[in-house]
Design a protein around this motif. Structure first.
Motif: not given
Length: 278
Positions: A245-257
């Motif tokens: 869950k944390t990994l997904r949130q980090i990637l979402m923030d990265m791809y949509k900064p």
């Protein structure tokens, strides 16, 4: 005392700005060399400079002459010895928003799919305790790293990522490089970190992840072969034992900064500390 008082009375606004700029520059320089070999070398250079001044004050002429000549030649030596750190500093300046465009923003309809594919692959590898190293390119180009591996240029998919890291296959030992929504290459070699204060239980994958995060603004995802634990390396820092869950949130923030003042790792650690306090 009078001279110190006169100094403060004659202090202008531009002088304060000048001091703040120099202080900020030295702080950034310290953060770049912190916990690297350059930190120890810097301490040695400062000690040499102090000894030079002391020998001049107490009139040790022979010692002073030797140290002075050493300091003169040392300017050229510094450029050679600090080459990796100088490169990091210039890359840091080049990555600033003043010189570069923002990191690629993936279209909303494909954003969730890309993140889900990566998270699904990492979760599967973690359950099976299969070691993996995935590097996501951001502003700093990783063409040199891509050249060390096998080019793939395929769409990001969980099946492809899992198959790459299956043990005893040709590409499972190296790193996968992802750019935007494409897997650029696999089996790539990464530079290892020079950080000597790392835990002894961290293997080559974690050290390689930290190494590439120190030399670029990329985000590296590591799956431990021994424990299946998921870790992320960013800006020379490592966050371990992440859940999907944390990994997904980090990637979402990265791809949509968005406008951020903290790294993903800092935010994750603070949230984790808040949960523990509760």
């Amino acid at each position: 005392m009078e001279s110190l008082k006169g100094l403060f009375l004659n202090l202008r606004v531009r002088d304060i700005i000048d001091i703040l700029i120099v202080a900020a520059a030295f702080y950034k320089l310290f953060m770049l060399i912190r916990e690297t070999r350059a930190e120890q070398l810097t301490k040695g250079i400062l000690a040499l400079f102090v000894f030079t001044k002391i020998s001049e004050w107490i009139e040790l002429y022979t010692v002073y002459w030797i140290l002075e000549k050493t300091m003169t030649v040392g300017v050229l030596a510094i450029l050679i010895v600090f080459q990796p750190e100088l490169r990091r500093a210039l890359e840091y300046i080049g990555r600033s928003s003043f010189f570069t465009k923002s990191f690629i923003e993936v279209k909303d309809e494909s954003l969730s799919q890309i993140v889900d594919e990566i998270v699904e692959a990492v979760a599967s590898l973690s359950r099976q305790k299969i070691g993996a190293l995935v590097v996501i390119e951001r502003t700093t180009g990783l063409s040199e790293v891509v050249e060390t591996g096998t080019k793939i240029n395929g769409k990001v998919s969980s099946d492809l990522l899992i198959n790459i890291f299956i043990p005893n296959t040709p590409l499972h030992d190296g790193a996968v490089i992802i750019k935007e929504d494409m897997i650029k290459a696999a089996g790539c070699f990464l530079p290892l970190t020079d950080n000597t204060s790392l835990s002894k239980d961290l293997g080559t994958r974690h050290r390689a992840a930290l190494g590439i995060s120190e030399k670029s603004d990329s985000l590296a995802i590591v799956v431990s072969e021994e424990t299946g634990a998921i870790s992320i390396a960013e800006s020379g820092s490592l966050a371990r034992y992440l859940d999907t869950k944390t990994l997904r949130q980090i990637l979402m923030d990265m791809y949509k900064p968005k406008v951020q003042k903290q790294t993903f790792i800092t935010k994750w650690r603070r949230k984790d500390e808040q949960r523990e306090e509760e």
